[in-house]
Write a protein that holds these residues in place. Sequence first.
Motif, PDB file in Angstrom:
ATOM      1  N   UNK A  21       7.134 -90.602  30.804  1.00  0.00           N
ATOM      2  CA  UNK A  21       6.212 -90.217  31.864  1.00  0.00           C
ATOM      3  C   UNK A  21       5.943 -88.712  31.823  1.00  0.00           C
ATOM      4  N   UNK A  22       6.956 -87.937  31.443  1.00  0.00           N
ATOM      5  CA  UNK A  22       6.735 -86.506  31.215  1.00  0.00           C
ATOM      6  C   UNK A  22       5.729 -86.293  30.090  1.00  0.00           C
ATOM      7  N   UNK A  23       5.909 -87.050  29.014  1.00  0.00           N
ATOM      8  CA  UNK A  23       5.027 -86.872  27.855  1.00  0.00           C
ATOM      9  C   UNK A  23       3.593 -87.299  28.171  1.00  0.00           C
ATOM     10  N   UNK A  24       3.440 -88.364  28.956  1.00  0.00           N
ATOM     11  CA  UNK A  24       2.103 -88.799  29.354  1.00  0.00           C
ATOM     12  C   UNK A  24       1.431 -87.759  30.246  1.00  0.00           C
ATOM     13  N   UNK A  25       2.184 -87.237  31.196  1.00  0.00           N
ATOM     14  CA  UNK A  25       1.624 -86.222  32.094  1.00  0.00           C
ATOM     15  C   UNK A  25       1.281 -84.945  31.331  1.00  0.00           C
ATOM     16  N   UNK A  26       2.114 -84.579  30.365  1.00  0.00           N
ATOM     17  CA  UNK A  26       1.828 -83.402  29.537  1.00  0.00           C
ATOM     18  C   UNK A  26       0.496 -83.552  28.809  1.00  0.00           C
ATOM     19  N   UNK A  27       0.148 -84.802  28.439  1.00  0.00           N
ATOM     20  CA  UNK A  27      -1.102 -85.063  27.730  1.00  0.00           C
ATOM     21  C   UNK A  27      -2.242 -85.442  28.669  1.00  0.00           C
ATOM     22  N   UNK A  38      -2.204 -91.958  35.712  1.00  0.00           N
ATOM     23  CA  UNK A  38      -1.931 -93.377  35.849  1.00  0.00           C
ATOM     24  C   UNK A  38      -1.258 -93.661  37.184  1.00  0.00           C
ATOM     25  N   UNK A  39      -1.362 -94.915  37.600  1.00  0.00           N
ATOM     26  CA  UNK A  39      -0.585 -95.377  38.755  1.00  0.00           C
ATOM     27  C   UNK A  39       0.549 -96.303  38.316  1.00  0.00           C
ATOM     28  N   UNK A  40       0.505 -96.735  37.047  1.00  0.00           N
ATOM     29  CA  UNK A  40       1.554 -97.590  36.489  1.00  0.00           C
ATOM     30  C   UNK A  40       1.630 -97.302  34.996  1.00  0.00           C
ATOM     31  N   UNK A  41       2.841 -97.167  34.445  1.00  0.00           N
ATOM     32  CA  UNK A  41       2.995 -96.868  33.022  1.00  0.00           C
ATOM     33  C   UNK A  41       4.327 -97.412  32.525  1.00  0.00           C
ATOM     34  N   UNK A  42       4.404 -97.636  31.228  1.00  0.00           N
ATOM     35  CA  UNK A  42       5.638 -98.107  30.608  1.00  0.00           C
ATOM     36  C   UNK A  42       5.620 -97.806  29.125  1.00  0.00           C
ATOM     37  N   UNK A  92      -0.465 -98.405  30.210  1.00  0.00           N
ATOM     38  CA  UNK A  92      -0.959 -97.604  31.337  1.00  0.00           C
ATOM     39  C   UNK A  92      -1.947 -98.418  32.167  1.00  0.00           C
ATOM     40  N   UNK A  93      -1.909 -98.196  33.460  1.00  0.00           N
ATOM     41  CA  UNK A  93      -3.010 -98.545  34.350  1.00  0.00           C
ATOM     42  C   UNK A  93      -3.435 -97.254  35.027  1.00  0.00           C
ATOM     43  N   UNK A  94      -4.672 -96.851  34.838  1.00  0.00           N
ATOM     44  CA  UNK A  94      -5.142 -95.568  35.315  1.00  0.00           C
ATOM     45  C   UNK A  94      -5.293 -95.554  36.827  1.00  0.00           C
ATOM     46  N   UNK A  95      -5.285 -94.343  37.378  1.00  0.00           N
ATOM     47  CA  UNK A  95      -5.521 -94.184  38.816  1.00  0.00           C
ATOM     48  C   UNK A  95      -6.915 -94.646  39.188  1.00  0.00           C
TER      49      UNK A  95
END
Length: 335
Positions: free
Chosen positions: A264-270, A274-278, A332-335
């Motif tokens: 989740x850190x790596x996704x946010x860095x990029x 999202x509202x859901x991720x795995x 991912x499910x985006x916001x």
Amino acid sequence: MKKLLIFLLLLAGMFIFPLRLLSLPDEWTLYVKDNARDYIDGQQNDSAVTQEVPTSYINDIKLGMSKERVDRLLGKPKDQLINQYNDTWYVYHHQYRNFILVDYIESTVNGIYIVASPFHSIENVKYGMTKSQVQQQLGEPLEIFSGPAYHLRIDEPHALFYLIDGIYYTYYFDQHEDHQLVGMKVVTEALENKKTRLYANPSNELKTAYETLDYYLINADRVKHGLPPLRYRDKISNTALKHSQDMADHDFFNHINLEGLDPFDRMQRDALHYRLAGENLAYGQISPIEAHHGLMNSLGHRKNILNKDFEQVGIGVAFNPENIPYYTENYITEN
């Protein structure tokens, strides 16, 4: 109309000036590629709706059959992907139903892989049988798998391997579906022996083929379980690829990288919102087929693959110096 024209011009430019695979793409390129993917997927889905889907063709595909005959039974292949045999899988499916891969040598079937659809094999081995039932029919499986220049001791609790009359049979089982037979691969010795080593030689084409096949397998199982297919996102794949490459380069296998960043850190860095991720990881499997069956037999990974609330996925594959592949799937499910 003006927006469509601009988009088509962007799409044309993407093919005229292709992305260099040796560098990571910027956000604008990823945005254009994702929109191009949506446009092309939409066109394919629109045409597929009117296509008649055969109901019994899977069990009609046999080794030795001509490609012309297969295409008459299945329709034209949806894709062509290089594989671990230094050859090509031709991909057939109908909106991910009746998913089958076929490999041809001199336009003749030498390899078949089937998953997520009923099938039968030699000696009345059928989709849905248990491991013990298959062994009752075929006897004791191989314990050592030998290639032209390698020997592999088999230690796979959810698969059985046989060599019968010059043909290799691999049967894949799912412990979360009452240990039933859910997939089968059949390969001639001629095709198996095209692979001179255990792992295929890495290339950009092989990397892309492994990522694409993994994506197809995810959707084949989702559709089998009554779920909508996921959309592929290059921007998410960029994040997944960086983690696979990091693991391959620095010899570790973990959701948390050496900087202490979790998925989740790596996704946010990029800048993935999202509202859901795995995330799913796999390592060491010879091909995406083995990686996918391994993940489906692991409850947490399976839950990501079959999560009804996920909408998009990105996949990144990288190889270490020993040619061993690392697989990262980001959902991912985006916001």
